[in-house]
Design a protein around this motif. Structure first.
Motif, PDB file in Angstrom:
ATOM      1  N   GLN A 130       0.826  -1.200   0.000  1.00  0.00           N
ATOM      2  CA  GLN A 130       0.000   0.000   0.000  1.00  0.00           C
ATOM      3  C   GLN A 130       0.864   1.255   0.000  1.00  0.00           C
ATOM      4  N   ARG A 131       1.872   1.285   0.844  1.00  0.00           N
ATOM      5  CA  ARG A 131       2.752   2.450   0.909  1.00  0.00           C
ATOM      6  C   ARG A 131       3.577   2.614  -0.362  1.00  0.00           C
ATOM      7  N   LEU A 132       4.040   1.501  -0.939  1.00  0.00           N
ATOM      8  CA  LEU A 132       4.810   1.586  -2.179  1.00  0.00           C
ATOM      9  C   LEU A 132       3.946   2.080  -3.333  1.00  0.00           C
ATOM     10  N   ALA A 133       2.683   1.689  -3.366  1.00  0.00           N
ATOM     11  CA  ALA A 133       1.791   2.152  -4.426  1.00  0.00           C
ATOM     12  C   ALA A 133       1.576   3.659  -4.327  1.00  0.00           C
ATOM     13  N   VAL A 134       1.443   4.164  -3.118  1.00  0.00           N
ATOM     14  CA  VAL A 134       1.291   5.615  -2.924  1.00  0.00           C
ATOM     15  C   VAL A 134       2.553   6.333  -3.391  1.00  0.00           C
ATOM     16  N   TRP A 135       3.706   5.794  -3.012  1.00  0.00           N
ATOM     17  CA  TRP A 135       4.972   6.396  -3.442  1.00  0.00           C
ATOM     18  C   TRP A 135       5.096   6.388  -4.964  1.00  0.00           C
ATOM     19  N   TRP A 136       4.725   5.284  -5.598  1.00  0.00           N
ATOM     20  CA  TRP A 136       4.866   5.169  -7.050  1.00  0.00           C
ATOM     21  C   TRP A 136       3.927   6.120  -7.767  1.00  0.00           C
ATOM     22  N   GLY A 137       2.698   6.261  -7.266  1.00  0.00           N
ATOM     23  CA  GLY A 137       1.743   7.204  -7.827  1.00  0.00           C
ATOM     24  C   GLY A 137       1.184   6.745  -9.163  1.00  0.00           C
ATOM     25  N   GLY A 138       0.561   7.681  -9.871  1.00  0.00           N
ATOM     26  CA  GLY A 138       0.032   7.402 -11.196  1.00  0.00           C
ATOM     27  C   GLY A 138      -1.101   6.403 -11.221  1.00  0.00           C
ATOM     28  N   GLY A 139      -1.822   6.281 -10.111  1.00  0.00           N
ATOM     29  CA  GLY A 139      -2.924   5.339 -10.056  1.00  0.00           C
ATOM     30  C   GLY A 139      -2.498   3.898  -9.845  1.00  0.00           C
TER      31      GLY A 139
END
Length: 211
Positions: free
Chosen positions: A133-142
């Motif tokens: 979850q945290r990595l997805a937020v960091w990566w961004g772009g949906g």
């Protein structure tokens, strides 16, 4: 015949400033020595990327009060079972293996992108989801959080504690590689992993909702 039990750590000394005080985290920087792992189009070796991210992860977790053991503190030839044994002898509470992804030669390297978190045993699923979850937020772009069950040796053979293997990005994808080479990317991705670990431990500390 013997049985091994490992209870979730109780962070009785945790504070607002050091929310992970008392937690013992083994950080495994994948590959190393003559094993460079995947290679990016610019020549970036996965083993070097793993090493840098591991140092940043140690930094962020230590700031949160955690105790850290790195299974590959420099760049030795270290087998997978030896890495596991280091974590076991040190009595780690969590095991986190750091990697960067690649694809087979018959797959377009630009087709795959972004972070994935793998686990083997169900006891590791919650940790994997918090970090993803945290990595997805960091990566961004949906980017959606991606968590998968996979039979990786370092996850399978350290069954006594939660164990995850993180593929932070696809080193074979030139766009992913350019992103992780950008100043600050390694530090920020490591911070996201540390925050995911903190989230997981805070979730464990919360009392279950009444049914």
């Amino acid at each position: 015949f013997s049985m091994e039990f490992h209870l979730p750590p109780v962070l009785g000394e945790a504070t607002a400033g050091e929310p992970l005080k008392g937690l013992r985290v083994a950080i495994d920087a994948g590959h190393g020595g003559t094993d460079a792992g995947a290679l990016g189009s610019s020549g970036l070796a996965e083993s070097d990327a793993n090493r840098l991210q591991a140092d940043w992860l140690e930094h962020h977790l230590a700031q949160m009060g955690a105790d850290i053991c790195q299974t590959r503190p420099r760049d030795p030839e270290r087998g997978l079972d030896e890495r596991i044994e280091v974590a076991r002898e040190w009595k780690a509470d969590l095991f986190v293996s750091l990697h960067f992804n690649s694809v087979a030669f018959d797959v377009d390297p630009a087709e795959r992108s972004g972070p994935i978190v793998f686990y083997h045993y169900r006891a590791s699923e919650a940790l994997a989801k918090s970090v993803a979850q945290r990595l997805a937020v960091w990566w961004g772009g949906g980017q959606e959080p991606r968590v998968q069950v996979q039979n990786f040796r370092v996850n399978r053979n350290i069954h006594s504690v939660p164990s995850i293997l993180i593929e932070t990005a696809y080193l074979c994808n030139p766009r992913d590689e350019a992103r992780i080479r950008h100043a600050g990317a390694m530090e920020k991705s490591a911070r996201a992993i540390a925050e995911g670990i903190r989230d997981h431990m805070e979730n464990l500390a919360r009392p279950e909702k009444s049914r």
